[in-house]
Scaffold this motif. Sequence first.
Motif, PDB file in Angstrom:
ATOM      1  N   TYR A   9      17.277 -19.278 -67.719  1.00  0.00           N
ATOM      2  CA  TYR A   9      15.917 -19.588 -67.273  1.00  0.00           C
ATOM      3  C   TYR A   9      15.701 -19.290 -65.792  1.00  0.00           C
ATOM      4  N   LEU A  10      16.753 -18.898 -65.077  1.00  0.00           N
ATOM      5  CA  LEU A  10      16.663 -18.806 -63.625  1.00  0.00           C
ATOM      6  C   LEU A  10      15.630 -17.786 -63.152  1.00  0.00           C
ATOM      7  N   ASN A  11      15.616 -16.598 -63.724  1.00  0.00           N
ATOM      8  CA  ASN A  11      14.653 -15.588 -63.281  1.00  0.00           C
ATOM      9  C   ASN A  11      13.223 -16.040 -63.524  1.00  0.00           C
ATOM     10  N   ASN A  12      12.979 -16.695 -64.661  1.00  0.00           N
ATOM     11  CA  ASN A  12      11.645 -17.233 -64.933  1.00  0.00           C
ATOM     12  C   ASN A  12      11.278 -18.283 -63.891  1.00  0.00           C
ATOM     13  N   ALA A  13      12.239 -19.139 -63.576  1.00  0.00           N
ATOM     14  CA  ALA A  13      11.986 -20.206 -62.612  1.00  0.00           C
ATOM     15  C   ALA A  13      11.658 -19.626 -61.237  1.00  0.00           C
ATOM     16  N   LYS A  14      12.378 -18.603 -60.830  1.00  0.00           N
ATOM     17  CA  LYS A  14      12.136 -17.986 -59.524  1.00  0.00           C
ATOM     18  C   LYS A  14      10.769 -17.311 -59.481  1.00  0.00           C
ATOM     19  N   ASP A  15      10.415 -16.612 -60.550  1.00  0.00           N
ATOM     20  CA  ASP A  15       9.096 -15.975 -60.606  1.00  0.00           C
ATOM     21  C   ASP A  15       7.980 -17.018 -60.539  1.00  0.00           C
ATOM     22  N   CYS A  16       8.187 -18.120 -61.261  1.00  0.00           N
ATOM     23  CA  CYS A  16       7.162 -19.159 -61.327  1.00  0.00           C
ATOM     24  C   CYS A  16       6.987 -19.860 -59.982  1.00  0.00           C
ATOM     25  N   LEU A  17       8.087 -20.298 -59.366  1.00  0.00           N
ATOM     26  CA  LEU A  17       7.972 -21.065 -58.128  1.00  0.00           C
ATOM     27  C   LEU A  17       7.471 -20.192 -56.982  1.00  0.00           C
ATOM     28  N   SER A  18       7.853 -18.925 -56.971  1.00  0.00           N
ATOM     29  CA  SER A  18       7.373 -18.042 -55.902  1.00  0.00           C
ATOM     30  C   SER A  18       5.867 -17.843 -55.995  1.00  0.00           C
ATOM     31  N   SER A  19       5.361 -17.614 -57.193  1.00  0.00           N
ATOM     32  CA  SER A  19       3.914 -17.450 -57.360  1.00  0.00           C
ATOM     33  C   SER A  19       3.176 -18.759 -57.103  1.00  0.00           C
ATOM     34  N   PHE A  20       3.795 -19.867 -57.473  1.00  0.00           N
ATOM     35  CA  PHE A  20       3.221 -21.199 -57.256  1.00  0.00           C
ATOM     36  C   PHE A  20       2.947 -21.421 -55.770  1.00  0.00           C
ATOM     37  N   PHE A  21       3.969 -21.218 -54.936  1.00  0.00           N
ATOM     38  CA  PHE A  21       3.793 -21.452 -53.505  1.00  0.00           C
ATOM     39  C   PHE A  21       2.846 -20.430 -52.889  1.00  0.00           C
ATOM     40  N   ASP A  22       2.958 -19.179 -53.302  1.00  0.00           N
ATOM     41  CA  ASP A  22       2.088 -18.140 -52.753  1.00  0.00           C
ATOM     42  C   ASP A  22       0.618 -18.443 -53.039  1.00  0.00           C
ATOM     43  N   TYR A  23       0.325 -18.809 -54.280  1.00  0.00           N
ATOM     44  CA  TYR A  23      -1.059 -19.091 -54.665  1.00  0.00           C
ATOM     45  C   TYR A  23      -1.572 -20.367 -53.998  1.00  0.00           C
ATOM     46  N   ALA A  24      -0.774 -21.435 -54.054  1.00  0.00           N
ATOM     47  CA  ALA A  24      -1.226 -22.717 -53.517  1.00  0.00           C
ATOM     48  C   ALA A  24      -1.470 -22.650 -52.010  1.00  0.00           C
ATOM     49  N   ILE A  25      -0.625 -21.905 -51.298  1.00  0.00           N
ATOM     50  CA  ILE A  25      -0.727 -21.855 -49.842  1.00  0.00           C
ATOM     51  C   ILE A  25      -1.714 -20.794 -49.376  1.00  0.00           C
ATOM     52  N   ASN A  26      -1.622 -19.592 -49.925  1.00  0.00           N
ATOM     53  CA  ASN A  26      -2.441 -18.482 -49.425  1.00  0.00           C
ATOM     54  C   ASN A  26      -3.822 -18.412 -50.050  1.00  0.00           C
ATOM     55  N   ASP A  27      -3.941 -18.787 -51.311  1.00  0.00           N
ATOM     56  CA  ASP A  27      -5.253 -18.731 -51.961  1.00  0.00           C
ATOM     57  C   ASP A  27      -5.984 -20.071 -51.925  1.00  0.00           C
ATOM     58  N   CYS A  28      -5.236 -21.160 -52.187  1.00  0.00           N
ATOM     59  CA  CYS A  28      -5.868 -22.488 -52.200  1.00  0.00           C
ATOM     60  C   CYS A  28      -5.872 -23.147 -50.823  1.00  0.00           C
ATOM     61  N   LYS A  29      -5.178 -22.534 -49.860  1.00  0.00           N
ATOM     62  CA  LYS A  29      -5.179 -22.977 -48.460  1.00  0.00           C
ATOM     63  C   LYS A  29      -4.602 -24.377 -48.272  1.00  0.00           C
ATOM     64  N   LEU A  30      -3.613 -24.719 -49.080  1.00  0.00           N
ATOM     65  CA  LEU A  30      -2.917 -25.987 -48.903  1.00  0.00           C
ATOM     66  C   LEU A  30      -1.728 -25.787 -47.960  1.00  0.00           C
ATOM     67  N   LYS A  31      -1.464 -26.770 -47.134  1.00  0.00           N
ATOM     68  CA  LYS A  31      -0.340 -26.670 -46.204  1.00  0.00           C
ATOM     69  C   LYS A  31       0.978 -26.734 -46.986  1.00  0.00           C
ATOM     70  N   PRO A  32       1.996 -25.982 -46.558  1.00  0.00           N
ATOM     71  CA  PRO A  32       3.249 -25.914 -47.311  1.00  0.00           C
ATOM     72  C   PRO A  32       3.866 -27.266 -47.625  1.00  0.00           C
ATOM     73  N   ASP A  33       3.948 -28.147 -46.641  1.00  0.00           N
ATOM     74  CA  ASP A  33       4.627 -29.419 -46.876  1.00  0.00           C
ATOM     75  C   ASP A  33       3.762 -30.388 -47.668  1.00  0.00           C
ATOM     76  N   TRP A  34       2.464 -30.128 -47.721  1.00  0.00           N
ATOM     77  CA  TRP A  34       1.587 -30.947 -48.556  1.00  0.00           C
ATOM     78  C   TRP A  34       1.717 -30.523 -50.025  1.00  0.00           C
ATOM     79  N   ILE A  35       1.816 -29.233 -50.288  1.00  0.00           N
ATOM     80  CA  ILE A  35       1.937 -28.808 -51.680  1.00  0.00           C
ATOM     81  C   ILE A  35       3.276 -29.247 -52.267  1.00  0.00           C
TER      82      ILE A  35
END
Length: 215
Positions: A9-35
């Motif tokens: 499951y590791l590759n799936n997990a890495k793909d998921c978490l990377s997109s999660f942080f990228d979207y939440a921070i860059n698109d939704c404008k949430l601060k890294p430590d808040w997300i």
Amino acid sequence: MTHAYSESYLNNAKDCLSSFFDYAINDCKLKPDWITALFINTGYAEQFERGNPAYVAGMSGVELARAVITKAYGPKELPAPTNAEDCSPEYWAGWAVAEYQWFTGRRFKDIFERIPLSKIIGMYSVYHEMDITSFIDTMEELYKAAEGDSNLKRIRENRGLSQAELAEQSGVNLRNIQMYEQRVNSIDKAQANILYKLSRVLGCNVEDLLENPMM
């Protein structure tokens, strides 16, 4: 080292978490430590770190981010993902942290309490082109430097006992106690009877002595 879940499951997990942080921070404008706080407090981090297939493989990173934000704030309109062509520092940080969490088996709560996501993102310029083992080694150094006293030492000192007194009253070898407190040996891997003897003298639960009580 005991890994958090099956490597399949590791590759799936890495793909998921990377997109999660990228979207939440860059698109939704949430601060890294808040997300990361939302990720942990909504309960999604615990499911993810255990390798629950519904989360590490059954959701995209954008879906996970939207689920976390919706649970935290209620239904709201969220932006479409920009799908930036270049790998952002936030995307890399998610990819790297997913591998570190899997490799160590540590909880996200423990990782981000000691090494905030904002600091990990700042490591991008140095580590993103290196082998992942270099990042993991540095994370381990940072993690251990931020740990402070072990749970065993903290509880023992709160009870007013020296290492020698604990050894005498519990019947656990003094050298073993010293090695556990210095984290030379992992108390999480101690035999059950040793943990029981220590907890009985210290008046605590076995789980209170463990450094990484997950799984």
